[in-house]
Design a protein around this motif. Structure first.
Motif, PDB file in Angstrom:
ATOM      1  N   LYS A 236     -14.044 -10.337   6.868  1.00 24.40           N
ATOM      2  CA  LYS A 236     -15.419 -10.022   6.484  1.00 24.40           C
ATOM      3  C   LYS A 236     -16.130  -9.267   7.607  1.00 24.40           C
ATOM      4  O   LYS A 236     -16.858  -8.297   7.359  1.00 24.40           O
ATOM      5  CB  LYS A 236     -16.188 -11.300   6.148  1.00 24.40           C
ATOM      6  CG  LYS A 236     -17.604 -11.068   5.660  1.00 24.40           C
ATOM      7  CD  LYS A 236     -18.299 -12.366   5.314  1.00 24.40           C
ATOM      8  CE  LYS A 236     -19.685 -12.119   4.740  1.00 24.40           C
ATOM      9  NZ  LYS A 236     -20.565 -11.380   5.671  1.00 24.40           N
ATOM     10  N   ALA A 237     -15.907  -9.708   8.850  1.00 28.38           N
ATOM     11  CA  ALA A 237     -16.529  -9.035   9.989  1.00 28.38           C
ATOM     12  C   ALA A 237     -16.048  -7.595  10.110  1.00 28.38           C
ATOM     13  O   ALA A 237     -16.819  -6.704  10.470  1.00 28.38           O
ATOM     14  CB  ALA A 237     -16.243  -9.806  11.270  1.00 28.38           C
ATOM     15  N   CYS A 238     -14.768  -7.364   9.807  1.00 30.11           N
ATOM     16  CA  CYS A 238     -14.244  -5.989   9.837  1.00 30.11           C
ATOM     17  C   CYS A 238     -14.999  -5.096   8.864  1.00 30.11           C
ATOM     18  O   CYS A 238     -15.384  -3.965   9.204  1.00 30.11           O
ATOM     19  CB  CYS A 238     -12.752  -5.985   9.504  1.00 30.11           C
ATOM     20  SG  CYS A 238     -11.694  -6.614  10.828  1.00 30.11           S
ATOM     21  N   PHE A 239     -15.211  -5.600   7.661  1.00 23.28           N
ATOM     22  CA  PHE A 239     -15.952  -4.817   6.675  1.00 23.28           C
ATOM     23  C   PHE A 239     -17.391  -4.588   7.124  1.00 23.28           C
ATOM     24  O   PHE A 239     -17.939  -3.490   6.993  1.00 23.28           O
ATOM     25  CB  PHE A 239     -15.930  -5.511   5.310  1.00 23.28           C
ATOM     26  CG  PHE A 239     -14.548  -5.628   4.707  1.00 23.28           C
ATOM     27  CD1 PHE A 239     -13.702  -4.533   4.654  1.00 23.28           C
ATOM     28  CD2 PHE A 239     -14.088  -6.844   4.205  1.00 23.28           C
ATOM     29  CE1 PHE A 239     -12.431  -4.632   4.104  1.00 23.28           C
ATOM     30  CE2 PHE A 239     -12.820  -6.950   3.649  1.00 23.28           C
ATOM     31  CZ  PHE A 239     -11.990  -5.846   3.601  1.00 23.28           C
ATOM     32  N   ASP A 240     -18.014  -5.621   7.668  1.00 25.92           N
ATOM     33  CA  ASP A 240     -19.404  -5.516   8.133  1.00 25.92           C
ATOM     34  C   ASP A 240     -19.546  -4.516   9.272  1.00 25.92           C
ATOM     35  O   ASP A 240     -20.570  -3.823   9.375  1.00 25.92           O
ATOM     36  CB  ASP A 240     -19.919  -6.885   8.601  1.00 25.92           C
ATOM     37  CG  ASP A 240     -20.093  -7.881   7.462  1.00 25.92           C
ATOM     38  OD1 ASP A 240     -20.133  -7.448   6.297  1.00 25.92           O
ATOM     39  OD2 ASP A 240     -20.173  -9.094   7.748  1.00 25.92           O
ATOM     40  N   LEU A 241     -18.541  -4.455  10.133  1.00 23.28           N
ATOM     41  CA  LEU A 241     -18.614  -3.615  11.328  1.00 23.28           C
ATOM     42  C   LEU A 241     -17.983  -2.236  11.135  1.00 23.28           C
ATOM     43  O   LEU A 241     -18.009  -1.410  12.043  1.00 23.28           O
ATOM     44  CB  LEU A 241     -17.906  -4.323  12.495  1.00 23.28           C
ATOM     45  CG  LEU A 241     -18.557  -5.619  12.982  1.00 23.28           C
ATOM     46  CD1 LEU A 241     -17.594  -6.379  13.896  1.00 23.28           C
ATOM     47  CD2 LEU A 241     -19.857  -5.314  13.708  1.00 23.28           C
ATOM     48  N   GLY A 242     -17.405  -2.008   9.964  1.00 29.20           N
ATOM     49  CA  GLY A 242     -16.749  -0.732   9.723  1.00 29.20           C
ATOM     50  C   GLY A 242     -15.440  -0.579  10.481  1.00 29.20           C
ATOM     51  O   GLY A 242     -15.033   0.527  10.838  1.00 29.20           O
ATOM     52  N   LYS A 243     -14.769  -1.716  10.732  1.00 37.53           N
ATOM     53  CA  LYS A 243     -13.488  -1.704  11.448  1.00 37.53           C
ATOM     54  C   LYS A 243     -12.328  -1.668  10.458  1.00 37.53           C
ATOM     55  O   LYS A 243     -12.419  -2.200   9.351  1.00 37.53           O
ATOM     56  CB  LYS A 243     -13.360  -2.966  12.312  1.00 37.53           C
ATOM     57  CG  LYS A 243     -14.470  -3.158  13.333  1.00 37.53           C
ATOM     58  CD  LYS A 243     -14.199  -2.396  14.601  1.00 37.53           C
ATOM     59  CE  LYS A 243     -15.195  -2.762  15.672  1.00 37.53           C
ATOM     60  NZ  LYS A 243     -14.868  -2.156  16.984  1.00 37.53           N
ATOM     61  N   LYS A 244     -11.232  -1.062  10.855  1.00 42.65           N
ATOM     62  CA  LYS A 244     -10.044  -1.014  10.017  1.00 42.65           C
ATOM     63  C   LYS A 244      -9.438  -2.411   9.839  1.00 42.65           C
ATOM     64  O   LYS A 244      -9.331  -3.182  10.794  1.00 42.65           O
ATOM     65  CB  LYS A 244      -8.991  -0.106  10.648  1.00 42.65           C
ATOM     66  CG  LYS A 244      -9.257   1.380  10.481  1.00 42.65           C
ATOM     67  CD  LYS A 244      -8.724   1.859   9.152  1.00 42.65           C
ATOM     68  CE  LYS A 244      -8.717   3.376   9.083  1.00 42.65           C
ATOM     69  NZ  LYS A 244      -8.198   3.851   7.764  1.00 42.65           N
ATOM     70  N   LEU A 245      -9.043  -2.721   8.608  1.00 47.55           N
ATOM     71  CA  LEU A 245      -8.354  -3.969   8.312  1.00 47.55           C
ATOM     72  C   LEU A 245      -7.027  -3.643   7.649  1.00 47.55           C
ATOM     73  O   LEU A 245      -6.991  -2.976   6.604  1.00 47.55           O
ATOM     74  CB  LEU A 245      -9.192  -4.857   7.383  1.00 47.55           C
ATOM     75  CG  LEU A 245      -8.530  -6.167   6.942  1.00 47.55           C
ATOM     76  CD1 LEU A 245      -8.311  -7.090   8.135  1.00 47.55           C
ATOM     77  CD2 LEU A 245      -9.370  -6.878   5.874  1.00 47.55           C
ATOM     78  N   PHE A 246      -5.943  -4.103   8.258  1.00 45.98           N
ATOM     79  CA  PHE A 246      -4.601  -3.891   7.728  1.00 45.98           C
ATOM     80  C   PHE A 246      -4.015  -5.228   7.276  1.00 45.98           C
ATOM     81  O   PHE A 246      -4.220  -6.256   7.934  1.00 45.98           O
ATOM     82  CB  PHE A 246      -3.684  -3.275   8.791  1.00 45.98           C
ATOM     83  CG  PHE A 246      -4.130  -1.922   9.262  1.00 45.98           C
ATOM     84  CD1 PHE A 246      -3.745  -0.775   8.594  1.00 45.98           C
ATOM     85  CD2 PHE A 246      -4.930  -1.789  10.392  1.00 45.98           C
ATOM     86  CE1 PHE A 246      -4.151   0.485   9.023  1.00 45.98           C
ATOM     87  CE2 PHE A 246      -5.346  -0.545  10.839  1.00 45.98           C
ATOM     88  CZ  PHE A 246      -4.959   0.602  10.156  1.00 45.98           C
ATOM     89  N   ILE A 247      -3.291  -5.217   6.166  1.00 44.98           N
ATOM     90  CA  ILE A 247      -2.689  -6.438   5.621  1.00 44.98           C
ATOM     91  C   ILE A 247      -1.215  -6.176   5.341  1.00 44.98           C
ATOM     92  O   ILE A 247      -0.873  -5.216   4.634  1.00 44.98           O
ATOM     93  CB  ILE A 247      -3.390  -6.870   4.323  1.00 44.98           C
ATOM     94  CG1 ILE A 247      -4.899  -7.034   4.552  1.00 44.98           C
ATOM     95  CG2 ILE A 247      -2.794  -8.164   3.788  1.00 44.98           C
ATOM     96  CD1 ILE A 247      -5.696  -7.225   3.276  1.00 44.98           C
ATOM     97  N   LEU A 248      -0.338  -7.017   5.887  1.00 52.48           N
ATOM     98  CA  LEU A 248       1.088  -6.820   5.661  1.00 52.48           C
ATOM     99  C   LEU A 248       1.437  -6.950   4.189  1.00 52.48           C
ATOM    100  O   LEU A 248       0.869  -7.774   3.460  1.00 52.48           O
ATOM    101  CB  LEU A 248       1.906  -7.815   6.481  1.00 52.48           C
ATOM    102  CG  LEU A 248       1.830  -7.709   8.010  1.00 52.48           C
ATOM    103  CD1 LEU A 248       2.992  -8.470   8.638  1.00 52.48           C
ATOM    104  CD2 LEU A 248       1.823  -6.270   8.491  1.00 52.48           C
TER     105      LEU A 248
END
Length: 282
Positions: A236-248
């Motif tokens: 959630k913090a990644c989305f809020d901060l505009g950070k990339k989120l990768f999921i295997l």
């Protein structure tokens, strides 16, 4: 820690010591992190000399074993001022220069599966050699990520959900000491308040720790996680901060969970091969 820094530390610890203090209340008290604690105390003039004396006695010796960094220092990571409830300070041991590197959080379940542990180790090996690995020192994925990175000669940053001089879990004491000595260890958990709290109320610091990891990292990679994992705080913090989120990819193939698809719809990246992980330094 010089005298000025120590006085600032006492001011933060004093504000945290107030009854029912929380991260949100602290952030709002400090005008969303724009004020230093000493500036707030000077503004409101509510020092309680007796309690301040007690805090001073509790921290004077302990403070010799760690350092603190405040928002007015040019080394302070800007990402930590962009979180929902910024504090503008953290406690640390080690090399702050690691924050300048390309930093990638590798996170996931405490109860990692055997295949998940293998995937974590393989991922760390395949990430670029100059990548600094960030994780939370919990059991499972965190421990596998950090120990693998260190064994390969990579630099790491450990972010803990306990005070900077506490160990949790206890079996990671050697790992935590290694990180504090040769890498970087970070915490935003107040020392004095923590020691006065009940065990149940201390749990709140772990999802808050995940937000710190997201903020200081250029991207986060989730190896595996249940529907109720604390890892979701970081996503959630990644989305809020505009950070990339990768999921295997293995997470998407696990039909017992639904969160991977939800995150994919929000902009997460599905990782089928290491080439799917593209990270730019902020």
């Amino acid at each position: 820690m010089n005298t000025k820094e120590y006085k600032e530390l006492l001011a933060y610890e004093f504000l945290w010591s107030k009854e029912n203090s929380t991260l949100k209340k602290m952030s709002l008290t400090l005008n969303n992190g724009s004020l230093l604690a000493s500036e707030k105390l000077k503004e409101e003039m509510f020092f309680d000399d007796a309690e301040l004396y007690e805090i001073d006695n509790a921290l004077k010796e302990r403070s010799k074993a760690f350092s603190v960094l405040f928002k007015n220092d040019e080394r302070f990571p800007k990402g930590l001022l962009n979180v929902k409830y910024p504090l503008g300070m953290f406690y640390y041991k080690g090399n702050l220069d690691l924050l300048k590197n390309v930093c990638v959080s590798v996170v996931g379940s405490r109860h990692v599966s055997p295949k998940g542990k293998i995937r974590t180790e393989k991922l760390i090996k395949e990430l670029h050699s100059n990548t600094t690995i960030v994780s939370g020192l919990a059991k499972g994925v965190d421990t596998a990520a950090l120990t693998t990175a260190i064994s390969l000669g990579k630099k790491v940053i450990g972010v803990i959900g306990t005070p900077i001089d506490h160990y949790y879990p206890k079996e990671n004491k050697e790992l935590q000491d290694e990180i504090a000595t040769n890498h970087l260890l970070i915490s935003q958990v107040p020392l004095y308040k923590y020691d006065k709290q009940s065990f149940v109320t201390k749990k709140m610091y772990f999802p808050e720790r995940n937000v710190v990891m997201a903020a200081i990292s250029d991207a986060t990679i989730i190896v595996e996680a249940s529907e109720t994992s604390g890892t979701h705080s970081q996503a959630k913090a990644c989305f809020d901060l505009g950070k990339k989120l990768f999921i295997l990819n293995s997470c998407f193939e696990n039909h017992e969970i639904t969160w991977p698809t939800k995150y994919l719809e929000k902009g997460a990246v599905r990782v089928r091969a290491i080439t799917d992980i593209k990270i730019l330094k902020d």
